[in-house]
Structures are given as C-alpha cells and as structure tokens.
Design an enzyme around this catalytic site. Structure first.
Site, PDB file in Angstrom:
ATOM      1  N   GLU A 105       4.309   4.526  -2.600  1.00  0.00           N
ATOM      2  CA  GLU A 105       3.929   5.839  -3.146  1.00  0.00           C
ATOM      3  C   GLU A 105       4.381   6.976  -2.222  1.00  0.00           C
ATOM      4  OE1 GLU A 105      -0.164   4.447  -3.762  1.00  0.00           O
ATOM      5  OE2 GLU A 105       0.032   5.117  -5.837  1.00  0.00           O
ATOM      6  N   GLU A 125      -1.373  -3.324  -5.868  1.00  0.00           N
ATOM      7  CA  GLU A 125      -2.797  -2.971  -5.890  1.00  0.00           C
ATOM      8  C   GLU A 125      -3.612  -3.829  -6.839  1.00  0.00           C
ATOM      9  OE1 GLU A 125      -0.299  -0.862  -5.733  1.00  0.00           O
ATOM     10  OE2 GLU A 125      -0.789   0.860  -4.473  1.00  0.00           O
TER      11      GLU A 125
END
Ligand code: 3HC
Ligand code: NAI
Length: 701
Positions: A105, A125
């Site tokens: 990210e 995740e």
C-alpha cells in the site's frame, strides 16, 4: 529523524531508507519516520524526486501485526500514504523481497514502482482476518483492474514481480543494487520531467470490464468456498466501493470495513495462528550453540504410503534420497507410486514434465542396507510393529556412519524404545509426517529422552528445508495430534449411539469449520487403523471403561471405509462422494439398544462441545505433562495436520476464547454423565479457577 527511517540527499534525489528488522514492518516509529522524511523531502527546494528503499531482506512486509488490537497511535498508515501520494515531487518505491499488505500500500502510494526480478507483491491481509486497510482495495483495482485486484485481495496470495508488471502494479524490473537502481530511476524521472502520477487518480483499471458481474461472481464463489469466514466478503465490498465511489469516499468505506474486521474474533484467532506458527520453531531449552548438522543426502526405509511421500518431500527440496524396500518387486511398486504421484501433478498442471523427471532422478531405489553407509539422515517408515522397527534400527546402527541421524516416522510407538535398539540413542529422533506426506505441512518432531540438542536442531532445520511446519513433541502414545484425535473420534462415535447419524456429526463439525467431518475422515484413512488402536487401549484401561461399538461392527462386516466401498458412508466405484450407507442404520440402532440408550435428536452445539472439548481436555493433559511445549504448539498441530479452522485459532485458543470456566463446567457435566473419559484435566481445573487462559500458562507454574 527516527533511527528506523533515514533521509539522505543524493544530489537532487531524496533517498529514504527504512531499516526496521526483521521485515521492515510499519510500526509507529516507521510510520512517523516515513511521514517526517517525505515531509522533509517535500520542503527541501533542492529535492526533485524521491526514492524509497528498504534495508535487509525485504521491502516493507506490512503493518506491524503486533499492534493490532492495541490503541491506535498517530500517524495512521492511511494518513502517511495520503501524504506520500499527494506530494508534489515524483517518488519511486524500490521493491525487493516481499512488498506485502501495508508495504504494497505504501508502494501504491508512491508515484512509480520498480521491483527486483525475484521480488513478490501481495495483499495477504485476508489471511489475518482483515482487508487491506490503507488504500489497497481502492488503489490496486485502479491499476490492475477489478478481476486481478479481487484475485489478490480475496486469496491473499502474492504474485511475482514479472506478473506485477503485466498487471501494471509495477512499472519495471531491475537487477542488482537497490540504491543504485532507485537513484537511477529517480534521475530518469527528473530528466524526463515526470510529474507525480497518483494511483488514486488513475481510472484505467476500473474501465472496460463488467465490474458488477465480476463482483457478483466473486461474491457467489466466496459464499460457497470460504464459508464462515468474516473478512473475504468485506474485501469484496471494499473493492466494490472502488468501482462506485470517488477515492476519498472509497477510502472511508474501506476504513469502516477494516475496522469491522479488526474487531472480529476471527482476526484475533488468525493473528494468533500466524504467531503460533512462528513460535513453534523455538525450543525453550535448546542452547544457542546447538548447531544443526549438515544434511546433504537422505534415505527412507519402506516405500509404502508414507515412505514414498516422504521421499518425494526430499526430492521436492532438491535433496538426493535413497528409497529402500525389502525386494525388487516391492521397490518397483514404490518407485511406480512415486512416478504416479508426480504424474497426477503433471496432469493437473501444477508440475512440468521436466521438473518431474528432474525430481525423480533424485530418488534412487535400493534394496541393500550397505548402500546407506554414507547418508546423513535415514527416516524409517516400515510397518507399525515394534519387532520390524527393531530389525530395521539394528541394521541401520550397523551400517550408517557415525553422526548420521536415524529417524522414525512411527505414529504411535515409543521412540525411546526404538532409540534403545541402537548404540547411539542421542542420534535418534521421531519425524512424524502426516498423510499424504508430500502435501501435508505438519511435521511432529518427536524428542526422545536421549535425543541430543544438535539432532533436535537438525530435525527442525530439515523441517524448514522441506517447507514443513515443525512442532516439537514428547514421547507418548499418539504424541500430540493423534493422542487428541482418539478422544475426538471416540466421542463422535458415542454421539452415533446417542442418536446422531454420521451426516449430522460431520455436518455440524464442518459448520464449525473443520475441513472434514470425523466419519468422512475415518472412511478415508480406513476403519481398521482405529480398531487396532482401540484394541491396544482396551488392554490398558479399566475393564468397565465404555467403548463405542459402531466402528467395530462396521469392521466385522468388512466395511473399512472408502477402500472397501463402504464404511460410515457408501461410495460408488471411482467416486469419493459419501452417500448414505443403508446397512448402517440397523447397526446404530443395535448399538444404542445394547447400551440401553434411547436415541434422540442431538443439536449442533452439543455435537461441537462433545467432540471439541474432548480435544481440549486431552490437550490440557498433554500440556501439563510437557508433551507439548506450549498451548499454541497444540494449535499449530491442529491447524496444519487436522483441518482445524484457522479462523478459530486451534483447539486451545478456541477454549481460551470460549472461557476456560465455561469449558470446565461442560467437561464436568459430561464427566458426571458419560464417565471417566471426561475426567477434567487438572490444568484445566486450575486455570479455570484462577480465571486464566492456556496461552498465558508456562510450564512449572
Ligand atoms: N508484523 C510484525 N512482525 C512480523 C510481521 C509483521 N507484519 N511479519 C513478520 N513478522 C515477524 C515474525 O513474527 C518473525 O518474528 P520472530 O523472528 O520473532 O518469530 C519475523 O518477523 C520473521 O518472520 P518469518 O519467520 O515469517 O520470516 P520469513 O522470512 O519466513 O517470511 C514474510 C517473511 C514473508 C514477510 C512473512 O513474515 C510474512 O508473511 N509476514 C506477514 C506479512 C503480512 O501479513 N502482512 C500484512 C500485514 S496486515 C497489514 O499490512 C494491514 C494493512 O493493510 C493496514
Ligand atoms: P505401508 O504398509 O503402506 O508401508 C510400509 C512399507 O514398508 C511396505 O511397503 C513394506 O514393504 C515396507 N517394509 C516393511 N518392512 C520393511 C523392512 N524391513 N525394510 C524395508 N521396507 C520394509 O505403511 P505406511 O502407512 O506407509 O506406514 C509406515 C509407517 O508410517 C508406520 O510406522 C505408520 O505408523 C507411520 N505413519 C502412517 C501414516 C498413515 O497415514 N498411513 C501417517 C503417519 C505415520
């Protein structure tokens, strides 16, 4: 400037370096450091471009998982990334190792990305019960398209750098030195007068596909294949937001969904599973100077179900392995089985023909023990019979060189007794693989009374080399996994006598999350295995101890499971789908009648308690006896060897989350009603009384 993030001026380039070993996780200090460094670069009039690199083995591997569940500390990762993306000077992320989760990210927040050819990028995740919470669900689809973003976010599987280039996640590949490559790219950005290219402003990935249909299809697939999991559907909802909302609103929606996942008990369980697996490799009393021996070659004795699978593990890891059988005919069958196993992978497309031949060359069939004189490690996988094991270990002791490790794959026999067949018990260890050995990740490393530290360290190192999850266990009947599963299987069978059908019990446990129900599992492995174990147990337990009888009835009728076409279920030839076995109902009724039990309808909660708490109670005994080092090791065994749902964290973590007082109350009730199988484990009683959990108990407390 913080010591985990450095800013250096290299001419017109600001070089920002993250150095937070072991994996450059984005703890608060790194977030702060990144924000300060990017701010300083922005404020410095001389700086015209920014390169972000990481020291050590990897680019940023994600948020700091240890911070989850604790009060948040500013700056938040989304704020840091918003600043990086919004900056006026172009930035490039220089990726090596693994850019995972928050790491990717951050890279997506940079304006350009280059990656070393062997790097990987991913958003894992979901494996921790989360979704990418720092813009990953909004920015990745804008670059890679909704289909690829959904693939990566819902599966959590990373992709290689070349594939990342194909999907516009990475701009180009490089080889060699990170800093040089980063500075060269940054200089190019300056020379070409490139402006910041903000991922959040891109739209290419969102165009040209029927995103609504892609999302609906993924939704249906997840609802079916990832039943019971909390975060995957939320991952999809977040990506859907990217297709419908402007960036800022999409990010807000992502944050809400992320917070829901963060609160979920599944997140806590999955994070526990992550750390439990890493903890399992640590052996409390192993001195730091216990160096593993080098293993360059291995041998396996016995080319049956397990022996062949174990030999393939070595071939898969690129290590030469000799496979010894009793004669040429048996050896021929074993080598053919090895070829057939690889052949099935080739057919499925998961292995190339060339790789198969290369691996098969590493497996050398032999029948003469003298050929084992120089190997570094031998694993015995012959029949489960102490007499046969004795013959084998005496021969190995005679032919193998000093320092060679002699291991047994026994699933229940006494490793100390096996070690005593040799003149080098310190070199003997149990290496308990699970079937199919080339597929299952779990390896129980059975530490004998005399196993040396060095041999134990070597066994753990071999596990790692074979890409197994290794857990150290002590010697007892069934070690950890099987000793507990006996309890579970027996209680499942008692439920049949009380009124349940195999379909009901298997269904309830599948709904709980088990990969397979106990009866489908028994049909798969063969009912005769359990019969032999029960015989052994009956001989050692008080004569009034109650045993269930359905399995014995099936064995007597020749219904041994899939291999005979019938067991608890019936099977059509060539088909593994379990169908109702019409011969079973009269057996169930007869079993209930003989026990004087009136058959009744059982609810799911009762089925779960009766089976899962049987695991927990035995697990507590195992823990107190020191057979397992820590409760999380038991969890690792169940998660990796027995299909226990990762989102429940393993049986011991599950008990901790239910509350040990609640578990104990039920165990006591079952003890009063069902007899001594349910005698509460003293450790369970003690911890429940003290309001504690298995996970905070240490041996000797
Ligand atoms: N946070 C904190 N500690 C971490 C960590 C993380 N993200 N990733 C790894 N570690 C720790 C491990 O616990 C281990 O610690 P130990 O030595 O004390 O046991 C150490 O780093 C080394 O880890 P491994 O043994 O796993 O090392 P490998 O070299 O085998 O693997 C890896 C490296 C591929 C990076 C692997 O550790 C991994 O997959 N890590 C998790 C990555 C991940 O899930 N990232 C996403 C986090 S969630 C997130 O980013 C949320 C965001 O969207 C907001
Ligand atoms: P198997 O019956 O499939 O294979 C045993 C093989 O050993 C046979 O091919 C036989 O020819 C060979 N053999 C017997 N005596 C020998 C000797 N003296 N020298 C060389 N080869 C000899 O048995 P399986 O299932 O592979 O089990 C082997 C061991 O692994 C047992 O100790 C078992 O408890 C253990 N184990 C089995 C698991 C399973 O699911 N089958 C799981 C984990 C462990």
């Amino acid at each position: 400037m913080s010591d985990v993030v450095r800013l250096e001026r290299r001419g017109a380039i600001a070089l920002i370096t993250v150095n937070n070993p072991p994996v450059n996780a984005l703890g608060v200090a790194v977030r702060q450091g990144l924000l300060e460094a990017f701010r300083a670069a922005e404020a410095d009039a001389e700086v015209r471009a920014v390169a972000l690199v990481c020291e050590g083995n990897t680019f940023i591997a994600g948020a700091d998982i240890k911070e989850f569940g604790k009060p948040p500390q500013a700056p938040s990762l989304p704020d840091v990334i918003a600043f990086i993306e919004g900056a006026s000077k172009p930035s490039v992320a220089v990726i090596h190792g693994t850019a995972l989760g928050g790491g990717l990210e951050v890279a997506l927040g940079c304006h350009y990305r280059i990656a070393r050819g062997d790097a990987k990028v991913g958003l894992p995740e979901v494996k921790l019960g989360l979704l990418p919470g720092a813009g990953g669900t909004q920015r990745l689809p804008r670059l890679a398209g909704v289909a690829k973003a959904l693939d990566m976010i819902v599966s959590g599987q990373p992709i290689g750098a070349a594939e990342a280039v194909e999907h516009h996640i990475v701009d180009e590949l490089f080889e060699g030195d990170l800093v040089e490559a980063g500075l060269a790219y940054a200089h190019r950005m300056v020379e070409e007068g490139r402006a910041p290219r903000r991922t959040g402003e891109q739209t290419r990935g969102l165009e040209g596909a029927d995103n609504e249909a892609l999302i609906a299809a993924r939704h249906a697939e997840v609802a079916k294949r990832m039943r019971g999991l909390f975060s995957p559907l939320r991952c999809i909802a977040a990506v859907e937001a990217a297709t419908r909302l402007p960036l800022a609103e999409g990010l807000r929606r992502e944050r809400e969904l992320f917070a829901e996942c963060l609160q979920s008990p599944q997140r806590a369980a999955l994070v526990h599973s992550f750390f439990a697996e890493r903890q399992a490799s640590k052996i409390a009393d192993l001195p730091a100077d216990a160096k593993p021996r080098e293993i360059r070659s291995a041998a396996v004795i016995g080319g049956g179900t397990m022996g062949v699978g174990i030999a393939l593990c070595f071939a898969n890891a690129g290590l030469p392995v000799k496979l010894l059988e009793i004669d040429d005919a048996a050896l021929g069958r074993a080598l053919q089985r090895a070829r057939d196993t690889y052949g099935a992978s080739v057919k499925r497309g998961s292995l190339s023909e060339e790789a198969m031949e290369k691996r098969l060359k590493l497996v050398e069939g032999v029948t003469d023990y003298a050929t084992l004189a120089e190997v570094d490690l031998v694993i015995e996988a012959v029949f489960e019979d102490m007499g046969v094991k004795q013959q084998v270990f005496e021969k190995l002791d005679a032919v193998c060189r000093p320092g060679a490790i002699l291991a047994s794959n026994t699933s229940s026999l006494d490793v100390n007794q096996i070690a005593a067949f040799t003149r080098r018990p310190e070199d003997v260890v149990g290496l308990h693989f699970f079937s199919p050995a080339n597929v299952m990740r779990l390896l129980e490393v059975v530490r004998g009374e005399k196993t040396s530290h060095e041999v134990l360290a070597t066994a753990m190192a071999i596990g790692k080399k074979l890409k197994k999850v290794s857990v150290v266990v002590g010697v007892c009947d069934g070690f950890v996994g099987n000793r507990m599963i006996f309890q579970y299987g027996r209680e499942a069978e008692f439920l049949l006598e009380e009124g349940a059908t195999p379909q009901q019990v298997d269904g309830a446990l599948r709904n709980f999350g088990m990969a397979m129900g106990p009866f489908a599992m028994r049909d798969l492995s063969g009912l005769d295995i359990g019969q032999a174990i029960r015989k052994r147990q009956r001989a050692t337990l008080p004569p009034d101890r109650d045993f269930p009888t359905v399995s014995d009835r099936l064995c007597e009728a020749g219904m041994l499971g899939q291999k005979t076409g019938a067991g608890y279920y019936r099977y059509e030839p060539g088909n593994r789908t379990p169908l109702e076995n019409p011969d079973l109902a009269p057996m169930l009724e007869a079993a209930s009648r003989e026990k004087g039990v009136e058959r009744r309808t059982l609810d799911e909660a009762y089925i779960i308690e009766r089976t899962i708490y049987a695991l927990v109670n035995e697990g507590a005994k195992i823990l107190e006896e020191g057979i397992a080092q820590r409760s999380s090791d038991i969890d690792v065994i169940y998660l990796n060897g027995y299909g226990f749902p990762a989102f429940r964290g393993g049986p011991m973590f599950y008990a901790d989350s239910v509350g040990l007082d609640t578990v104990l109350a039920k165990v006591k009730e079952l003890h009063a009603r069902c007899g001594d199988w349910w005698k509460p484990a003293p450790l369970l009683e003690r911890l429940a009384a003290e309001g504690r959990r298995f996970s905070d108990w240490q041996p000797g407390q």
